[in-house]
Scaffold this active site. Structure first.
Site, PDB file in Angstrom:
ATOM      1  N   LEU A 197       0.872  -1.171   0.000  1.00 14.11           N
ATOM      2  CA  LEU A 197       0.000   0.000   0.000  1.00 14.11           C
ATOM      3  C   LEU A 197       0.910   1.222   0.000  1.00 14.11           C
ATOM      4  O   LEU A 197       1.977   1.198   0.623  1.00 14.11           O
ATOM      5  CB  LEU A 197      -0.885   0.050   1.257  1.00 14.11           C
ATOM      6  CG  LEU A 197      -2.014  -0.966   1.405  1.00 14.11           C
ATOM      7  CD1 LEU A 197      -2.710  -0.763   2.750  1.00 14.11           C
ATOM      8  CD2 LEU A 197      -3.016  -0.864   0.272  1.00 14.11           C
ATOM      9  N   ASP A 198       0.503   2.281  -0.678  1.00 13.25           N
ATOM     10  CA  ASP A 198       1.271   3.518  -0.615  1.00 13.25           C
ATOM     11  C   ASP A 198       1.377   3.971   0.832  1.00 13.25           C
ATOM     12  O   ASP A 198       0.485   3.711   1.647  1.00 13.25           O
ATOM     13  CB  ASP A 198       0.591   4.627  -1.431  1.00 13.25           C
ATOM     14  CG  ASP A 198       0.602   4.353  -2.928  1.00 13.25           C
ATOM     15  OD1 ASP A 198       1.420   3.527  -3.375  1.00 13.25           O
ATOM     16  OD2 ASP A 198      -0.211   4.964  -3.646  1.00 13.25           O
ATOM     17  N   ARG A 199       2.442   4.687   1.130  1.00 14.36           N
ATOM     18  CA  ARG A 199       2.681   5.150   2.495  1.00 14.36           C
ATOM     19  C   ARG A 199       1.483   5.902   3.074  1.00 14.36           C
ATOM     20  O   ARG A 199       1.107   5.709   4.232  1.00 14.36           O
ATOM     21  CB  ARG A 199       3.917   6.061   2.492  1.00 14.36           C
ATOM     22  CG  ARG A 199       4.286   6.608   3.860  1.00 14.36           C
ATOM     23  CD  ARG A 199       5.552   7.447   3.778  1.00 14.36           C
ATOM     24  NE  ARG A 199       5.927   7.942   5.088  1.00 14.36           N
ATOM     25  CZ  ARG A 199       7.047   8.599   5.329  1.00 14.36           C
ATOM     26  NH1 ARG A 199       7.901   8.836   4.354  1.00 14.36           N
ATOM     27  NH2 ARG A 199       7.331   9.028   6.541  1.00 14.36           N
TER      28      ARG A 199
END
Length: 319
Positions: A145-147
């Site tokens: 998942l993106d940060r």
């Protein structure tokens, strides 16, 4: 009192067991040489310092059971060396676990925490969990998942589970659903965005993704969950393909960027949401349906955080 000097790294000869057959040599080394920079791993591959059955190989070489891999001397942290992860973050991640058994961990990742170290970060979720679960020697991220995206993230505790879930991800076995708060009134007619995506790096080194006919085929299915007049819409996004930043770029392509998106968003819209208390990216992986190795199916759901909930509550009040 005696002091011990860390052992000098030496050549390793690793025999490939049947469970790793078919894995690329670069991924095999990345999983074993924890803490060694990716650039160094690719350098020793390019220079031919890594040998398989005494011969040079390319990074994309796929291992066979019984292969003997020669790994040159590199500094590798000992497995029991603690990753310097703050206790507060460890407690936060422990509290974020929504499911755990002997082969799998599913957590509701908070926004703002990277899934792994790199790009100036010394640690991420996976490094933290290796510290929290020292007896689980095969912990690996199943996906990313993106940060700044929150929500359901899977970590495999066994190699067999990792292989099973990767195979399911390559097909259509895993159903991932996201919620996103987007600008404007999303037209009910936009049920799918099919637009090829291509990655590029700016001079600063920042990775950007754009719609480009030469890019990879990318498809996201959308459904309206809730409308806030003409100002904003809460949509469900179901990515059929799994490209980097796919939902963020597809919503932008549809004319409805996500609130709080500093890469692809609209600063004016994001500021209005921030003024309501929403100081985050409004993208959340809220539902996950996963086929298990025994043929059963598990469904996970993750609630949004307090900031998201309160912002939406304020958004619901006419102003």
């Amino acid at each position: 009192m005696t002091t011990t000097t860390p052992p000098t790294p030496s050549v390793q000869l690793l025999e490939v067991s049947p469970e790793y057959a078919g894995q690329r040599i670069d991924n095999f080394l990345l999983a074993r040489l924890k803490g060694v920079p990716k650039t160094l791993i690719y350098r020793i591959l390019r220079k031919g310092e890594v040998r398989v059955n005494k011969g040079r190989i390319k990074p994309e070489y796929k291992l066979q059971a019984g292969d003997i891999v020669r790994v040159p001397p590199v500094r590798v942290p000992e497995r029991d060396e603690p990753v310097p992860v703050a206790q507060g973050l460890l407690l936060r991640l422990e509290a974020a676990i929504v499911y755990e058994d002997k082969a799998l961990i599913v957590l509701n990742k908070p926004a703002g925490i990277a899934v792994h170290g790199g790009s100036g970060l010394t640690f991420g979720v996976i490094e933290a969990f290796r510290q929290m679960r020292p007896d689980a020697k095969e912990l690996e991220l199943v996906h990313r998942l993106d940060r700044d995206t929150s929500g359901l993230l899977m970590i495999a505790k066994k190699r067999s589970m990792l292989r099973h879930l990767h195979e399911a991800l390559r097909g259509d076995g895993i159903d991932k659903r996201y919620m996103a708060l987007v600008r404007g009134n999303w037209a009910a007619s936009i049920k799918q965005v099919r637009a090829p995506l291509m990655k590029s790096n700016l001079r600063s080194g920042e990775r950007m993704v754009e719609v480009n006919e030469e890019g990879k085929e990318s498809v996201t299915v959308f459904k309206v969950l809730r409308r806030f007049g003409d100002f904003a819409t809460m949509v469900e996004a179901r990515p059929i393909t799994g490209r980097t930043h796919q939902i963020r770029v597809h919503t932008l392509h549809a004319g409805h960027c996500i609130a709080g998106d500093t890469k692809y968003g609209d600063e004016g819209f994001s500021k209005e949401i921030r003024d309501l208390g929403g100081k985050r990216l409004f993208l959340h992986a809220y539902m996950l349906t996963v086929p298990m190795p025994d043929g059963s199916e598990m469904k996970f759901q993750a609630p949004v955080d307090e900031m998201w909930a309160k912002t939406v509550e304020r958004l619901s009040v006419p102003y």
